[in-house]
Design a protein around this motif. Structure first.
Motif, PDB file in Angstrom:
ATOM      1  N   TRP A  65       0.834  -1.204   0.000  1.00 12.55           N
ATOM      2  CA  TRP A  65       0.000   0.000   0.000  1.00 12.55           C
ATOM      3  C   TRP A  65       0.868   1.253   0.000  1.00 12.55           C
ATOM      4  N   LEU A  66       0.250   2.314  -0.427  1.00 14.88           N
ATOM      5  CA  LEU A  66       0.950   3.568  -0.688  1.00 14.88           C
ATOM      6  C   LEU A  66       0.030   4.696  -0.225  1.00 14.88           C
ATOM      7  N   VAL A  67       0.607   5.690   0.440  1.00 21.67           N
ATOM      8  CA  VAL A  67      -0.196   6.866   0.827  1.00 21.67           C
ATOM      9  C   VAL A  67       0.308   8.059   0.039  1.00 21.67           C
ATOM     10  N   ARG A  68      -0.611   8.755  -0.603  1.00 19.77           N
ATOM     11  CA  ARG A  68      -0.261   9.938  -1.392  1.00 19.77           C
ATOM     12  C   ARG A  68      -1.001  11.158  -0.866  1.00 19.77           C
ATOM     13  N   ASP A  77       5.352  -2.806   1.198  1.00 20.33           N
ATOM     14  CA  ASP A  77       4.664  -4.047   0.822  1.00 20.33           C
ATOM     15  C   ASP A  77       5.220  -5.195   1.647  1.00 20.33           C
ATOM     16  N   THR A  78       4.523  -6.312   1.621  1.00 21.52           N
ATOM     17  CA  THR A  78       4.889  -7.412   2.518  1.00 21.52           C
ATOM     18  C   THR A  78       6.263  -7.982   2.157  1.00 21.52           C
ATOM     19  N   GLN A  79       6.659  -7.857   0.871  1.00 20.04           N
ATOM     20  CA  GLN A  79       7.976  -8.361   0.474  1.00 20.04           C
ATOM     21  C   GLN A  79       9.082  -7.437   0.998  1.00 20.04           C
ATOM     22  N   THR A  80       8.901  -6.113   0.769  1.00 14.14           N
ATOM     23  CA  THR A  80       9.875  -5.136   1.275  1.00 14.14           C
ATOM     24  C   THR A  80       9.962  -5.230   2.793  1.00 14.14           C
ATOM     25  N   GLY A  81       8.808  -5.449   3.432  1.00  9.62           N
ATOM     26  CA  GLY A  81       8.761  -5.546   4.892  1.00  9.62           C
ATOM     27  C   GLY A  81       9.274  -6.886   5.402  1.00  9.62           C
ATOM     28  N   ALA A 114      -2.264  -2.626  -3.574  1.00  4.58           N
ATOM     29  CA  ALA A 114      -1.879  -3.433  -4.735  1.00  4.58           C
ATOM     30  C   ALA A 114      -1.627  -4.880  -4.329  1.00  4.58           C
ATOM     31  N   LEU A 115      -1.906  -5.748  -5.265  1.00 10.47           N
ATOM     32  CA  LEU A 115      -1.744  -7.180  -5.064  1.00 10.47           C
ATOM     33  C   LEU A 115      -0.942  -7.704  -6.249  1.00 10.47           C
ATOM     34  N   ASP A 118       6.725 -12.539  -8.344  1.00  6.80           N
ATOM     35  CA  ASP A 118       7.519 -12.069  -9.489  1.00  6.80           C
ATOM     36  C   ASP A 118       7.127 -10.644  -9.882  1.00  6.80           C
ATOM     37  N   LYS A 119       6.334  -9.968  -9.043  1.00  7.82           N
ATOM     38  CA  LYS A 119       5.872  -8.581  -9.220  1.00  7.82           C
ATOM     39  C   LYS A 119       4.807  -8.439 -10.319  1.00  7.82           C
TER      40      LYS A 119
END
Ligand SMILES: Nc1ncnc2c1ncn2[C@@H]1O[C@H](COP(=O)(O)OP(=O)(O)OP(=O)(O)O)[C@@H](O)[C@H]1O
Length: 461
Positions: free
Chosen positions: A360-363, A374-378, A412-413, A417-418
């Motif tokens: 998720w992203l906050v703008r 995102d769960t991968q970055t985290g 986003a989901l 592999d992105k």
């Protein structure tokens, strides 16, 4: 190019512009063609049917993939390249930064180049003299003023090019990626100058690949693809379409050959609520099929229709609903700054899918990314594979470190592999309630606490 007949509200009017490059396979073919009068070149259509107007006091951003035609367009508008068809009418003096060192000689010193560049932009020697100190100050090259330009770092070259182009006080400023060069402090300075130009009624046309840059300083954006304008509208909307173009490459763009799509048409074609019938003449069946997305649930509808959701993905799995709740699980519409909340998403697999990554992203309102995760970055484990029809609930706890105002959540989901399954830009609006004790203009809240005020005598005792 100056046309006195243009009515005042238009600084630049581009009408039906097209550019065809001649391409020779070998340099010798060009000579042979000239001598033998036999065609040995092929033609490449770099721009087709480009029309737009730029009012004074506005900043227009141009986005597009590599080779889309952005630099060709800027060069034609700046007058350094001829169009094959169409016209460009300009009211006032143009200063263009098309590449580092525009109008400069690498062997000349910075001092000589300031005069050379200024004269190329139409200033007299005495006018440059008057502005010389201001240029040197802005570029921060005082210590290197008598060094040859070729010895300058790319950041210093950018500073000097930008300083000369903007100190001549043009009515129209054209910038090709120049703001991307230079250090962060110079970028802030040049942004400030662009804003100041805009407030003084100048028209600015800039190319950037940086959507945050476009969102933060432009009033309007144009998206170029294969030499055509495929979207023209508010920066945030155009940036979302650009994002989709970059990250959903298998999808065919919703454009019929030879048509300029107004932004609403592209949005209708791409958004879940878009009617396939209305846009069938202009969209590919691939895009039209996306209208089978489930309608977002009530909680995820935007309070203000001003910034509409933009959605794309292959729909193998989808984000069915997004909501914010307090820690007791009660849905909330208004959040307190620094409060702790939960982002609750329901996900549904439409076919059997592998592990998923959720992000998720906050703008802010202009579309500037304030936070992304995102769960991968985290470094969280991806979800287990899901069977068709299966649902999954994802809950993310967060602290609302935001200032007062409205913000937008993108969810986003994707696969590991992105590969994007469902991207929902501006899917949910966050409204942060009055945030006392910090400046009203604050976008974020760093929760400051004064922990020390110790005095020291003038003598240091
Ligand atoms: N002098 C030229 N002769 C032939 N083709 C050219 C010439 N200049 C540019 N092109 C082609 O025209 C197209 C548009 O080029 P242009 O440089 O305008 O794209 P761009 O959007 O600015 O790309 P980038 O983001 O990579 O800078 C490209 O396919 C390019 O190869």
């Amino acid at each position: 190019m100056d046309n006195p007949e243009i009515s005042t509200p238009v600084a630049i009017r581009v009408s039906g512009l097209g550019k065809t490059y001649r391409v020779w396979r070998r340099p010798s073919d060009m000579l042979l063609e000239a001598l033998a009068f036999r065609r040995r070149h092929t033609e490449f259509q770099a721009l087709s049917d480009i029309s737009f107007e730029l009012p004074p006091g506005s900043v227009t951003g141009i986005l597009g993939r590599n080779g889309a035609g952005k630099s060709t367009l800027l060069r034609i508008v700046a007058g350094t390249l001829d169009a094959t068809v169409g016209s460009v009418d300009v009211k006032g003096r143009i200063a263009a930064i098309l590449e580092l060192g525009t109008g400069f000689s690498p062997e000349y010193t910075a001092r000589e180049n300031i005069y050379l560049g200024g004269m190329c932009l139409g200033l007299k020697h005495s006018e440059i003299e008057k502005r010389f100190d201001e240029i040197v100050d802005f570029a921060e090259v005082g210590d290197f003023i008598d060094q040859p330009f070729r010895t300058f770092s790319s950041g210093m070259q950018a500073r000097l090019t930008f300083a000369v182009a903007t100190c001549v006080d043009p009515s129209i400023l054209i910038i090709d990626e120049a703001l991307a060069v230079g250090d962060a402090r110079f970028q802030v300075k040049s942004f400030d100058r662009v804003r100041e130009f805009k407030s003084r009624g100048k028209a600015i046309l800039l190319v950037s690949h940086d959507t945050n840059q476009i969102a933060s300083i432009c009033d309007r954006a144009l998206l170029l693809e294969k030499g055509r304008i495929i979207a023209d509208g508010p920066p945030q909307k155009v940036c979302n379409i650009y994002h989709e173009m970059l990250f959903a490459p298998k999808q065919v763009l919703p454009l019929a050959e030879g048509r300029i799509a107004p932004i609403e048409q592209i949005e209708d074609a791409l958004s879940p609520s878009g009617s396939a019938a209305e846009t069938a003449d202009a969209v590919s069946s691939e895009i039209a099929a996306k209208s089978s997305f489930a309608a977002p649930n009530e909680a995820s509808r935007l309070a203000e229709a001003e910034i509409a959701e933009h959605r794309y993905g292959d729909n193998a799995a989808q984000i069915e609903s997004i909501a914010i709740t307090d820690r007791d699980g009660q849905p909330v519409n208004r959040l307190q700054s620094l409060g702790t909340y939960h982002l609750v998403c329901w996900i549904k697999a439409n076919v059997d899918v592998g592990p998923l990554v959720f992000g998720w992203l906050v703008r802010d309102k202009r579309g500037l990314d304030l936070f992304g995760w995102d769960t991968q970055t985290g470094k969280h484990e991806p979800t287990s594979p899901m069977r068709a029809g299966e649902r999954l609930k994802i809950v993310v706890s967060f602290q609302a470190n935001l200032g007062t105002g409205n913000f937008f959540v993108t969810a986003a989901l994707a696969g590991i592999d992105k590969h994007k399954h469902d991207v929902r830009f501006e899917a949910f609006e966050l409204c942060i309630e009055g945030t006392p004790k910090i400046y009203e203009t604050s976008i974020i809240n760093l929760a400051p606490k004064l922990i020390e005020t110790s005095s020291q005598s003038a003598l240091g005792r």
